[in-house]
Enzyme design. Sequence first.
Site, PDB file in Angstrom:
ATOM      1  N   ASP A  79       0.711  -1.465  -0.152  1.00 23.41           N
ATOM      2  CA  ASP A  79       0.152   0.429  -0.700  1.00 23.41           C
ATOM      3  C   ASP A  79       0.678   1.055   0.353  1.00 23.41           C
ATOM      4  O   ASP A  79       0.888   2.179  -0.610  1.00 23.41           O
ATOM      5  CB  ASP A  79      -0.360  -0.274   1.052  1.00 23.41           C
ATOM      6  CG  ASP A  79      -2.437  -1.095   1.265  1.00 23.41           C
ATOM      7  OD1 ASP A  79      -2.997  -0.296   1.110  1.00 23.41           O
ATOM      8  OD2 ASP A  79      -2.143  -1.895   0.985  1.00 23.41           O
ATOM      9  N   CYS A 119       1.159  -8.526   4.704  1.00 28.75           N
ATOM     10  CA  CYS A 119       1.499  -7.001   4.355  1.00 28.75           C
ATOM     11  C   CYS A 119      -0.492  -6.657   4.349  1.00 28.75           C
ATOM     12  O   CYS A 119      -1.155  -7.640   4.016  1.00 28.75           O
ATOM     13  CB  CYS A 119       2.069  -6.327   3.346  1.00 28.75           C
ATOM     14  SG  CYS A 119       3.380  -5.429   4.123  1.00 28.75           S
ATOM     15  N   ASP A 120      -1.077  -5.774   3.823  1.00 23.39           N
ATOM     16  CA  ASP A 120      -2.338  -4.916   4.216  1.00 23.39           C
ATOM     17  C   ASP A 120      -3.871  -6.031   3.799  1.00 23.39           C
ATOM     18  O   ASP A 120      -4.302  -6.430   4.210  1.00 23.39           O
ATOM     19  CB  ASP A 120      -2.140  -3.602   3.725  1.00 23.39           C
ATOM     20  CG  ASP A 120      -1.587  -2.326   4.927  1.00 23.39           C
ATOM     21  OD1 ASP A 120      -0.259  -3.234   4.868  1.00 23.39           O
ATOM     22  OD2 ASP A 120      -1.133  -1.644   4.513  1.00 23.39           O
ATOM     23  N   LYS A 121      -3.174  -6.044   2.577  1.00 27.89           N
ATOM     24  CA  LYS A 121      -4.114  -7.434   1.453  1.00 27.89           C
ATOM     25  C   LYS A 121      -4.024  -8.301   1.132  1.00 27.89           C
ATOM     26  O   LYS A 121      -4.609  -9.058   1.451  1.00 27.89           O
ATOM     27  CB  LYS A 121      -4.958  -6.721   0.086  1.00 27.89           C
ATOM     28  CG  LYS A 121      -4.641  -4.838   0.201  1.00 27.89           C
ATOM     29  CD  LYS A 121      -5.782  -4.358   0.742  1.00 27.89           C
ATOM     30  CE  LYS A 121      -6.096  -3.069   0.984  1.00 27.89           C
ATOM     31  NZ  LYS A 121      -4.818  -2.051   2.432  1.00 27.89           N
ATOM     32  N   CYS A 191       6.695  -2.817   8.597  1.00 28.70           N
ATOM     33  CA  CYS A 191       6.419  -1.319   9.126  1.00 28.70           C
ATOM     34  C   CYS A 191       6.449  -1.054  10.468  1.00 28.70           C
ATOM     35  O   CYS A 191       5.757  -1.731  10.925  1.00 28.70           O
ATOM     36  CB  CYS A 191       5.726  -0.325   8.345  1.00 28.70           C
ATOM     37  SG  CYS A 191       6.510  -0.228   6.783  1.00 28.70           S
ATOM     38  N   GLU A 440      -6.368   4.309  -0.755  1.00 35.92           N
ATOM     39  CA  GLU A 440      -6.781   4.945   0.028  1.00 35.92           C
ATOM     40  C   GLU A 440      -5.205   6.317   0.837  1.00 35.92           C
ATOM     41  O   GLU A 440      -5.361   6.986  -0.270  1.00 35.92           O
ATOM     42  CB  GLU A 440      -5.213   4.532   1.628  1.00 35.92           C
ATOM     43  CG  GLU A 440      -3.661   4.635   0.891  1.00 35.92           C
ATOM     44  CD  GLU A 440      -2.814   3.501   1.685  1.00 35.92           C
ATOM     45  OE1 GLU A 440      -3.439   2.671   2.624  1.00 35.92           O
ATOM     46  OE2 GLU A 440      -1.591   3.929   2.179  1.00 35.92           O
ATOM     47  N   SER A 466      -4.919   5.067   5.272  1.00 39.01           N
ATOM     48  CA  SER A 466      -4.450   4.232   6.049  1.00 39.01           C
ATOM     49  C   SER A 466      -4.137   3.398   7.424  1.00 39.01           C
ATOM     50  O   SER A 466      -4.686   4.259   7.992  1.00 39.01           O
ATOM     51  CB  SER A 466      -2.747   4.655   6.268  1.00 39.01           C
ATOM     52  OG  SER A 466      -1.319   3.615   6.578  1.00 39.01           O
TER      53      SER A 466
END
Length: 550
Positions: A79, A119-121, A191, A440, A466
């Site tokens: 992202d 991660c995010d997705k 992160c 985002e 985010s």
Amino acid sequence: MNPHRGHAADITEAYYRGLMHSVGYRRRDLDKPQIVVVNSWTDVNPGHKPLRELSTYVREGIWAAGGSPGEFNVPAPCDGMAQGPGQHYILPQRDLIAASIEAMVQAHGFEGMVMLGSCDKIIPGMLMAAIRLNLPTLFLTAGAMTPCRMEQRTVVTSDLKEAIGQRRNEQIDAATFLNWQERICASSGTCSMMGTANTMGCFLEAVGLTPFGSATMLSFDAAKIRQARDVGERIVTLVQANLPFGRFLNRRSLENGIKYISASGGSTNAVLHLMALSHLMGLDLDLVRLNQLQATVPLIAKFKPASAFNLSDYHAVGGVPVILRAIQEFLDLRVPLAMGGDLAQVIASFSEPDGQIIRPAARPLETGGCFAILYGNLAPRGAVVKKSGVEPRMRVHTGPAVVFDSEDDVRRFLLEKSVKPGSVLVVRYEGPKGGPGMRELSIPAAMLVGMGLHTSVAMVTDGRFSGATRGPCVGHVCPEAWDNGPLAYVKDGDLITINVPENRLQLLIADEELRRRQRVPPSRPDHPAPGFLSAYRQGVRGADQGAVWL
């Protein structure tokens, strides 16, 4: 799914077995449980770069326990890297990842799965696939990025985003900005902040689908190798015992996970993913019920960028199980964990909260969880805000709208124009259909913080933010502007009230005036949907239903 896929006694499987022999499998290997490692390794995403090596240790564990491992890969978009036009392709990949896993596993007849993702997705996509397939499944994440010590403070990725606003205001010079850009992301790994990646990684721990400590430990910690071997061995046990995914992720554990995320100050994107998971699980969870669940727990921890603490600080005081222990009175402790035992047995061995990084439930940072679901004439089907990231004085705010029809427009405005304190920046046509892809507004939101405007300027959008966003940023407004939601009819100068304590998002015009505006269909901006984005726009559901597409 045929549990005896490839068995030598079935002569019709000769073709399958012959092709498997060609890639190195022996006869006896094909008579063992066939376990797939679904790997999202890539060398262009720091959260996934460690997974190529980690998969070798998972496979070692599978072999050691009597299974036969295979491996295939799925995409792993970042992202943070995919800002601007690239953001159109981020959320849709969640559903593509889920579909590709489902298709590959069904086609080859694997009996169990280990999902390697960070991660995010990617984690949500893998969870969606696991729900559909309902096979024995475990997860393992890469671990956290090393925090960077610089200029007598510890900095992480979110600090770099906020530095963009500082550079815009010339609070830092070009040389300093370039130095930060080069050094802040100090290693591979997720992160070191409580963005969506770590929210969902920690969620996996909270619902018992991965070893405790998996998400919060550093990516190069030797314990990560041991975890990988443990996961490889354990998945064979789950397959042999025929323990499907639904035994471990179900209504009871999902509700525990919701409460954990809220107590730990998690990402607003988690709301989107939780709604998608509940939809696929056939549960009756809606935003009203989710809000009720998350509000039952106190907020007992906050991490970067909402506080000074990073993921390594969290890990040092015990991580996820310590928060679970602190809020145990609100949880179902009888839920079984895929790595063994139940929640009550496992958290009993962990320490009490340290009192600073993790508070006891009796002395929380605040009550009522970390989110608020807002309703009103601007959001009849709801909107989401991370209230724990909003300064108390901005939790009730009324200001004039400054309207933008895309993320690109508001970003240019922040770079080139003056933002009047008190404004409400309205960014519309960025929902799942309108974007398309529900981009985002990570950079614009962080720029507001870096420019010192997060204590006077709010942002409202049908897009998303985010997981690490802080400030008065309201996202996921439903219905979205592309579907003629009320956001499409806001005009520059209209007053908007955001009232977090009262769960209200209101356009301050008369009902009759709003109805008058709605009689004339809005003129949609030109937001192209090339290639597969055209199909996405046609089929995706609203954010209140998790933006499920496939």
